[in-house]
Design a protein around this motif. Structure first.
Motif, PDB file in Angstrom:
ATOM      1  N   MET A   1      65.713  -5.935   5.944  1.00  0.00           N
ATOM      2  CA  MET A   1      67.356  -6.495   5.634  1.00  0.00           C
ATOM      3  C   MET A   1      68.014  -7.237   6.936  1.00  0.00           C
ATOM      4  SD  MET A   1      69.426  -4.545   2.794  1.00  0.00           S
ATOM      5  CE  MET A   1      67.992  -2.610   2.953  1.00  0.00           C
TER       6      MET A   1
ATOM      7  N   VAL B   1      58.097  -3.539  -5.303  1.00  0.00           N
ATOM      8  CA  VAL B   1      58.275  -4.083  -4.697  1.00  0.00           C
ATOM      9  C   VAL B   1      57.600  -3.361  -2.944  1.00  0.00           C
ATOM     10  CG1 VAL B   1      60.463  -5.569  -4.952  1.00  0.00           C
ATOM     11  CG2 VAL B   1      60.312  -3.261  -4.157  1.00  0.00           C
TER      12      VAL B   1
ATOM     13  N   GLY C   1      58.921  -2.493  -0.382  1.00  0.00           N
ATOM     14  CA  GLY C   1      59.936  -1.120   0.093  1.00  0.00           C
ATOM     15  C   GLY C   1      60.785  -1.934  -0.397  1.00  0.00           C
ATOM     16  N   LEU C   2      62.095  -1.529   0.135  1.00  0.00           N
ATOM     17  CA  LEU C   2      63.311  -1.986   0.370  1.00  0.00           C
ATOM     18  C   LEU C   2      62.935  -3.917   0.646  1.00  0.00           C
ATOM     19  CD1 LEU C   2      65.731   0.286   2.956  1.00  0.00           C
ATOM     20  CD2 LEU C   2      65.960  -0.301   0.665  1.00  0.00           C
ATOM     21  N   VAL C   3      64.381  -4.827  -0.039  1.00  0.00           N
ATOM     22  CA  VAL C   3      64.224  -5.118  -0.755  1.00  0.00           C
ATOM     23  C   VAL C   3      65.557  -6.284   0.219  1.00  0.00           C
ATOM     24  CG1 VAL C   3      62.065  -5.821  -2.165  1.00  0.00           C
ATOM     25  CG2 VAL C   3      64.899  -5.914  -2.791  1.00  0.00           C
ATOM     26  N   PRO C   4      65.516  -7.553   0.278  1.00  0.00           N
ATOM     27  CA  PRO C   4      67.013  -7.858   0.972  1.00  0.00           C
ATOM     28  C   PRO C   4      67.816  -8.049  -0.530  1.00  0.00           C
ATOM     29  CG  PRO C   4      65.332  -9.454   2.029  1.00  0.00           C
ATOM     30  CD  PRO C   4      64.263  -8.174   0.897  1.00  0.00           C
ATOM     31  N   ASP C   5      69.576  -8.097   0.485  1.00  0.00           N
ATOM     32  CA  ASP C   5      70.552  -7.285  -1.016  1.00  0.00           C
ATOM     33  C   ASP C   5      70.650  -8.535  -1.994  1.00  0.00           C
ATOM     34  OD1 ASP C   5      71.564  -5.725   0.554  1.00  0.00           O
ATOM     35  OD2 ASP C   5      72.557  -6.706   1.715  1.00  0.00           O
TER      36      ASP C   5
ATOM     37  N   PHE D   1      67.693  -7.669  -3.853  1.00  0.00           N
ATOM     38  CA  PHE D   1      67.715  -6.905  -5.062  1.00  0.00           C
ATOM     39  C   PHE D   1      68.861  -7.046  -6.812  1.00  0.00           C
ATOM     40  CE2 PHE D   1      69.881  -2.872  -6.150  1.00  0.00           C
ATOM     41  CZ  PHE D   1      69.196  -1.795  -5.771  1.00  0.00           C
ATOM     42  N   PHE D   2      69.758  -7.999  -6.276  1.00  0.00           N
ATOM     43  CA  PHE D   2      70.797  -8.101  -7.072  1.00  0.00           C
ATOM     44  C   PHE D   2      70.195  -9.282  -7.805  1.00  0.00           C
ATOM     45  CE2 PHE D   2      73.981  -7.316  -3.628  1.00  0.00           C
ATOM     46  CZ  PHE D   2      73.801  -6.026  -3.504  1.00  0.00           C
TER      47      PHE D   2
ATOM     48  N   PRO E   1      64.345  -3.367  -9.324  1.00  0.00           N
ATOM     49  CA  PRO E   1      61.807  -3.202  -7.970  1.00  0.00           C
ATOM     50  C   PRO E   1      62.472  -1.828  -7.655  1.00  0.00           C
ATOM     51  CG  PRO E   1      64.725  -4.193  -7.266  1.00  0.00           C
ATOM     52  CD  PRO E   1      65.012  -3.566  -8.587  1.00  0.00           C
TER      53      PRO E   1
ATOM     54  N   PRO F   1      62.672   4.257   0.062  1.00  0.00           N
ATOM     55  CA  PRO F   1      62.728   4.552  -1.383  1.00  0.00           C
ATOM     56  C   PRO F   1      60.990   4.468  -1.578  1.00  0.00           C
ATOM     57  CG  PRO F   1      63.795   2.464  -1.734  1.00  0.00           C
ATOM     58  CD  PRO F   1      63.846   3.146  -0.082  1.00  0.00           C
TER      59      PRO F   1
ATOM     60  N   TYR G   1      76.051  -4.533 -11.988  1.00  0.00           N
ATOM     61  CA  TYR G   1      76.643  -4.320 -10.931  1.00  0.00           C
ATOM     62  C   TYR G   1      75.468  -5.546  -9.847  1.00  0.00           C
ATOM     63  CZ  TYR G   1      76.036  -2.858  -6.285  1.00  0.00           C
ATOM     64  OH  TYR G   1      75.218  -1.902  -4.580  1.00  0.00           O
TER      65      TYR G   1
ATOM     66  N   LEU H   1      80.253  -6.573   0.201  1.00  0.00           N
ATOM     67  CA  LEU H   1      79.160  -6.128  -0.264  1.00  0.00           C
ATOM     68  C   LEU H   1      79.160  -4.885   0.499  1.00  0.00           C
ATOM     69  CD1 LEU H   1      76.253  -5.478  -1.469  1.00  0.00           C
ATOM     70  CD2 LEU H   1      75.447  -6.562   0.765  1.00  0.00           C
TER      71      LEU H   1
ATOM     72  N   ALA I   1      78.417  -1.378  -2.587  1.00  0.00           N
ATOM     73  CA  ALA I   1      77.265  -1.021  -1.595  1.00  0.00           C
ATOM     74  C   ALA I   1      77.947   0.310  -1.478  1.00  0.00           C
ATOM     75  CB  ALA I   1      77.156  -0.765  -0.639  1.00  0.00           C
TER      76      ALA I   1
ATOM     77  N   TYR J   1      77.625   1.912  -5.817  1.00  0.00           N
ATOM     78  CA  TYR J   1      75.989   2.567  -6.551  1.00  0.00           C
ATOM     79  C   TYR J   1      76.056   3.650  -6.105  1.00  0.00           C
ATOM     80  CZ  TYR J   1      71.289   1.279  -6.791  1.00  0.00           C
ATOM     81  OH  TYR J   1      69.780   0.977  -7.374  1.00  0.00           O
TER      82      TYR J   1
ATOM     83  N   GLU K   1      73.314   6.529  -7.150  1.00  0.00           N
ATOM     84  CA  GLU K   1      72.386   7.358  -6.370  1.00  0.00           C
ATOM     85  C   GLU K   1      72.905   8.544  -6.329  1.00  0.00           C
ATOM     86  OE1 GLU K   1      69.619   6.418  -5.143  1.00  0.00           O
ATOM     87  OE2 GLU K   1      69.835   4.160  -4.921  1.00  0.00           O
TER      88      GLU K   1
HETATM   89  N1  HBI Z   1      65.952  -2.805  -2.628  1.00  0.00           N
HETATM   90  N2  HBI Z   1      64.066  -1.857  -3.391  1.00  0.00           N
HETATM   91  C1  HBI Z   1      64.835  -1.591  -2.978  1.00  0.00           C
HETATM   92  N3  HBI Z   1      65.623  -0.725  -3.481  1.00  0.00           N
HETATM   93  C2  HBI Z   1      66.902  -0.703  -3.203  1.00  0.00           C
HETATM   94  O1  HBI Z   1      67.421   0.689  -3.802  1.00  0.00           O
HETATM   95  C3  HBI Z   1      67.649  -1.311  -2.134  1.00  0.00           C
HETATM   96  C4  HBI Z   1      67.049  -2.340  -1.626  1.00  0.00           C
HETATM   97  N4  HBI Z   1      67.973  -3.736  -0.942  1.00  0.00           N
HETATM   98  C5  HBI Z   1      68.947  -3.466  -1.162  1.00  0.00           C
HETATM   99  C6  HBI Z   1      69.955  -2.107  -1.654  1.00  0.00           C
HETATM  100  N5  HBI Z   1      68.974  -1.170  -2.292  1.00  0.00           N
HETATM  101  C7  HBI Z   1      71.611  -1.908  -1.202  1.00  0.00           C
HETATM  102  O2  HBI Z   1      71.666  -2.172   0.053  1.00  0.00           O
HETATM  103  C8  HBI Z   1      72.528  -2.238  -2.392  1.00  0.00           C
HETATM  104  O3  HBI Z   1      72.197  -1.264  -3.501  1.00  0.00           O
HETATM  105  C9  HBI Z   1      73.980  -2.443  -1.724  1.00  0.00           C
END
Ligand code: HBI
Ligand code: FE
Length: 288
Positions: free
Chosen positions: A1, A89, A91-95, A98-99, A108, A125, A150, A163, A167, A170, A175
């Protein structure tokens, strides 16, 4: 990210919105077996621990079958119930990415599954956390709307530079949320239901504080990503989350700009304390 929350670009092989094919037919039997092991040990213990909405969702989606679920199959039912879908996806994707997915009712989910020696803990995750943990709640219409809101709020918070506050919302709901029901305290947070040890700790251990949910309080509270939580926030029903989305976050962010952060083990005046935690687990060094 990226540091500012806005993305550069997807990795090679991913689409511009960072999605990839799930490639369900490429999972090995060993990978399906990891899912089955995790599913069986969680599903059994969650009776009387997870909230009714979660258990109903788990049944409705039939996530058991012979292993890792095929998103195409889940999505038929999920679409029918709440209009949500799951997309794969890496793995983690940029904020911002994601939004955008959440705002369009797409969740995702990591495509990969943890290794057999990582059953109890991993940093990113994987498909078990994302699908077993998050997707059952997306079958509930009120929760489904909350998640979309959200995503929309996230896009706005990024623009306003708030943010960090959003966050935390969330974190402490989606979570790690708990719910006070007539039948007793129940789990709805994906980070808890997808963890065997935290499913016990969050409800039964005397260590953590358990506090009635308050939006501003939550947005001021730090969180830890490396171990069990030291505080859980408790809602009365999913309706509490619906009420959250009716608040004016612009005004809230203005108040929060001058407010100090609250430590993970701190109690402050006005807290509706359900459990005053001993913090024994954290004091003893936690996971170490
Ligand atoms: N990407 N795949 C994935 N899963 C998440 O839960 C996730 C993310 N990117 C950003 C993120 N969560 C958080 O930074 C936001 O909820 C703030
Ligand atoms: Fe998650």
């Amino acid at each position: 990210m990226s540091g500012d929350g806005f993305s550069n670009g997807p990795p090679p092989g991913a689409r511009p919105d960072w999605t990839i094919d799930q490639g369900w037919e490429t999972y090995s039997q060993a990978e399906h077996d990891v899912w089955i092991t995790l599913y069986e040990r969680q599903a059994a213990m969650l009776h009387g621990r997870a909230c009714d909405e979660f258990m109903r969702g788990l049944d409705a989606l039939d996530l058991h079958r012979a292993g890792i679920p095929d998103f195409a199959r889940i999505n038929e039912e999920l679409q029918r119930l709440t209009g949500w879908s799951v997309v794969a996806v890496p793995g983690l994707v940029p904020d911002d990415v994601f939004f955008d997915h959440l705002a369009n009712r797409r969740f995702p989910a990591g495509q990969f599954i943890r290794k057999p020696h990582e059953l109890d803990y991993l940093q990113e995750p994987d498909i078990f956390h994302d699908v077993f943990g998050h997707v059952p709640m997306l079958t509930d219409p009120v929760f489904a709307d909350y998640m979309q809101a959200y995503g929309q709020g996230g896009q706005r918070a990024l623009g306003l530079g708030r943010l960090a506050n959003l966050a935390r919302l969330y974190w402490y709901t989606v979570e790690f949320g708990l719910m006070n029901t007539p039948a007793g305290l129940r789990i709805y947070g994906a980070g808890i239901v997808s963890s065997r040890a935290e499913s016990i700790f969050a409800l039964d251990d005397p260590s953590p504080n358990r506090i009635g949910f308050d939006l501003e309080r939550v947005m001021r509270t730090n969180y830890r990503i490396d171990d069990f939580q030291q505080v859980y926030f408790v809602i009365d029903s999913i309706q509490t989350l619906q009420e959250v989305t009716l608040r004016d976050f612009g005004a809230l962010y203005q108040n929060l700009a001058d407010a100090t952060d609250i430590g993970v083990a701190e109690l402050v005046p006005g807290d509706a304390i359900l459990t005053r935690g001993t913090q024994a687990y954290a004091k003893a060094g936690g996971r170490l």
